[in-house]
Design an enzyme around this catalytic site. Structure first.
Site, short mmCIF file in Angstrom:
data_model
loop_
_atom_site.label_atom_id
_atom_site.label_comp_id
_atom_site.label_asym_id
_atom_site.label_seq_id
_atom_site.Cartn_x
_atom_site.Cartn_y
_atom_site.Cartn_z
N ASN A 165 0.81 -1.23 0.00
CA ASN A 165 0.00 0.00 0.00
C ASN A 165 0.84 1.27 0.00
O ASN A 165 0.37 2.34 0.40
CB ASN A 165 -0.92 -0.02 1.23
CG ASN A 165 -0.14 0.00 2.53
OD1 ASN A 165 0.92 -0.60 2.61
ND2 ASN A 165 -0.64 0.69 3.53
N GLU A 166 2.10 1.17 -0.44
CA GLU A 166 3.02 2.31 -0.33
C GLU A 166 2.45 3.60 -0.90
O GLU A 166 2.65 4.68 -0.34
CB GLU A 166 4.35 1.99 -1.02
CG GLU A 166 5.32 1.15 -0.20
CD GLU A 166 4.99 -0.33 -0.17
OE1 GLU A 166 3.94 -0.72 -0.72
OE2 GLU A 166 5.78 -1.09 0.40
C1 LIG Z 1 11.88 6.00 -6.50
C2 LIG Z 1 11.83 5.03 -5.36
C3 LIG Z 1 13.10 4.93 -4.67
C4 LIG Z 1 13.28 4.34 -3.52
C5 LIG Z 1 12.19 3.78 -2.67
C6 LIG Z 1 11.83 4.73 -1.62
C7 LIG Z 1 10.94 4.61 -0.72
C8 LIG Z 1 10.13 3.43 -0.47
C9 LIG Z 1 10.26 3.19 0.94
C10 LIG Z 1 9.69 2.27 1.64
C11 LIG Z 1 8.67 1.30 1.32
C12 LIG Z 1 7.80 1.19 2.54
C13 LIG Z 1 7.32 0.09 3.02
C14 LIG Z 1 6.58 0.03 4.28
O1 LIG Z 1 6.38 -1.02 4.81
S1 LIG Z 1 6.06 1.49 5.02
C15 LIG Z 1 5.01 1.02 6.36
C16 LIG Z 1 3.62 0.82 5.85
N1 LIG Z 1 2.78 0.34 6.89
C17 LIG Z 1 1.53 0.71 7.02
O2 LIG Z 1 0.99 1.48 6.26
C18 LIG Z 1 0.78 0.17 8.20
C19 LIG Z 1 0.47 1.24 9.17
N2 LIG Z 1 -0.17 0.67 10.35
C20 LIG Z 1 -1.47 0.26 10.37
O3 LIG Z 1 -2.18 0.29 9.38
C21 LIG Z 1 -1.99 -0.20 11.68
O4 LIG Z 1 -1.11 0.23 12.68
C22 LIG Z 1 -2.16 -1.74 11.80
C23 LIG Z 1 -3.30 -2.22 10.89
C24 LIG Z 1 -0.86 -2.49 11.43
C25 LIG Z 1 -2.50 -2.08 13.27
O5 LIG Z 1 -3.63 -1.33 13.67
P1 LIG Z 1 -3.95 -1.13 15.22
O6 LIG Z 1 -5.21 -0.34 15.29
O7 LIG Z 1 -3.93 -2.43 15.92
O8 LIG Z 1 -2.71 -0.32 15.81
P2 LIG Z 1 -2.42 1.25 15.68
O9 LIG Z 1 -3.12 1.95 16.79
O10 LIG Z 1 -2.68 1.72 14.31
O11 LIG Z 1 -0.84 1.28 15.91
C26 LIG Z 1 -0.25 1.07 17.20
C27 LIG Z 1 0.99 1.93 17.29
O12 LIG Z 1 1.92 1.46 16.32
C28 LIG Z 1 2.32 2.55 15.47
N3 LIG Z 1 2.60 2.02 14.12
C29 LIG Z 1 1.73 1.42 13.28
N4 LIG Z 1 2.33 1.06 12.15
C30 LIG Z 1 3.62 1.45 12.26
C31 LIG Z 1 4.76 1.34 11.41
N5 LIG Z 1 4.70 0.77 10.19
N6 LIG Z 1 5.91 1.85 11.85
C32 LIG Z 1 6.01 2.44 13.06
N7 LIG Z 1 4.98 2.56 13.93
C33 LIG Z 1 3.79 2.07 13.52
C34 LIG Z 1 1.13 3.49 15.50
O13 LIG Z 1 1.52 4.78 15.13
C35 LIG Z 1 0.74 3.39 16.95
O14 LIG Z 1 1.65 4.16 17.70
P3 LIG Z 1 1.20 4.98 18.99
O15 LIG Z 1 0.07 5.89 18.58
O16 LIG Z 1 2.42 5.73 19.41
O17 LIG Z 1 0.76 3.93 19.98
#
Ligand SMILES: CC/C=C\C/C=C\C/C=C\C/C=C/C(=O)SCCNC(=O)CCNC(=O)[C@H](O)C(C)(C)COP(=O)(O)OP(=O)(O)OC[C@H]1O[C@@H](n2cnc3c(N)ncnc32)[C@H](O)[C@@H]1OP(=O)(O)O
Length: 243
Positions: free
Chosen positions: A118-119
């Protein structure tokens, strides 16, 4: 192997390093032929890359982080073990990538357990080797659509598009993983391993040839003000979700 990095199994630098060390240990243990990868926390398989590793850090940190991610991908994608992903929770972005580099994916049937790269929803771009891994699994057209739209597929759709191999009731996930493992382990290791290597080599070579350039690309991309703003806004949205 149970993923255990609270609260959401994000792939931090430390987590990636530990995963590589543990994989090496298992591969060096002659008694081990297969690995089921699952999460310690039902509900979340992995939230993908750790956004905190990509926000507000310096270029040297971004480079170190990206190198560790490449290392993990290369290790797991080329593992001599049979690797089955028992996906017991949401699996966005890097979480999906981790599943895609296993040999077989089983997803628990729960509409909250979505999976996909989903980037684009975060305003970032899945790197070419994420894309290659997805294309190898679901084909070019389906990947193009999924990647552009940043689709997160619920279980039935993930199965239909081929992102996972099986969807099973949540309480059958572990037993299904074990019977799939038994089926794969019935194949002589050397023949299966050489076949895996042959199938995956072009994709591995693609990254290996571009490793340094890929690190540089990531560092300059993620260091841009506009990308930092997008990531910060996304993190804020995640936090606000609670209130
Ligand atoms: C030209 C191109 C050249 C080069 C390439 C360049 C760039 C490309 C770079 C990277 C590719 C990226 C890949 C990735 O994986 S990026 C991460 C994507 N992840 C997401 O979108 C998921 C986000 N999270 C969620 O949707 C939900 O948290 C989840 C469904 C997993 C769980 O939901 P739940 O309701 O149970 O928990 P939350 O309350 O949402 O979260 C708890 C807590 O955790 C923190 N959190 C969530 N996800 C992340 C994460 N990926 N990293 C760090 N922290 C995360 C969230 O903020 C909450 O924190 P807090 O409020 O402090 O408790």
């Amino acid at each position: 192997m149970k993923l255990k990095n609270p609260p959401v199994n994000s792939l931090s630098l430390e987590m990636l390093t530990e995963l590589v060390i543990n994989l090496e240990k298992l591969e060096n243990d002659k008694a081990v032929r297969g690995l089921v990868l699952t999460s310690e926390y039902p509900g979340i398989f992995s939230a993908g890359l750790d956004l905190m590793e990509m926000c507000g850090r310096n270029p040297a940190h971004y480079a170190e982080y990206w190198k560790a991610l490449q290392e993990f991908w290369l290790k797991l994608y080329q593992s001599s073990l049979v690797v089955v992903a028992a996906i017991n929770g949401a699996s966005p972005a890097g979480g999906c990538l981790m599943s895609l580099i296993c040999d077989y994916r089983i997803l628990a049937d729960n509409p909250k357990y979505t999976i996909g790269l989903n980037e684009t929803l975060l305003g970032i771009v899945a790197p070419f080797w994420f894309k290659d891994t997805m294309v190898n699994t679901i084909g070019h057209r389906a990947s193009e659509r999924a990647l552009q739209l940043g689709l997160l597929f619920p279980p039935a759709e993930a199965l239909q598009v081929g992102l996972v191999d099986q969807v099973v009731p949540e309480d059958k996930l572990q037993s299904t993983a074990l019977s799939v493992m038994a089926q794969w382990l019935a194949i002589p290791d050397h023949a299966r391993q050489l076949t895996k290597t042959m199938m995956r080599k072009p994709t591995v070579d693609h990254l290996v040839k571009q490793r340094d350039a890929d690190i540089q690309n990531f560092v300059s991309f993620v260091s841009r003000d506009s990308i930092q703003k997008s990531l910060q806004m996304y993190l804020q949205k995640l936090r606000q979700k609670k209130s």
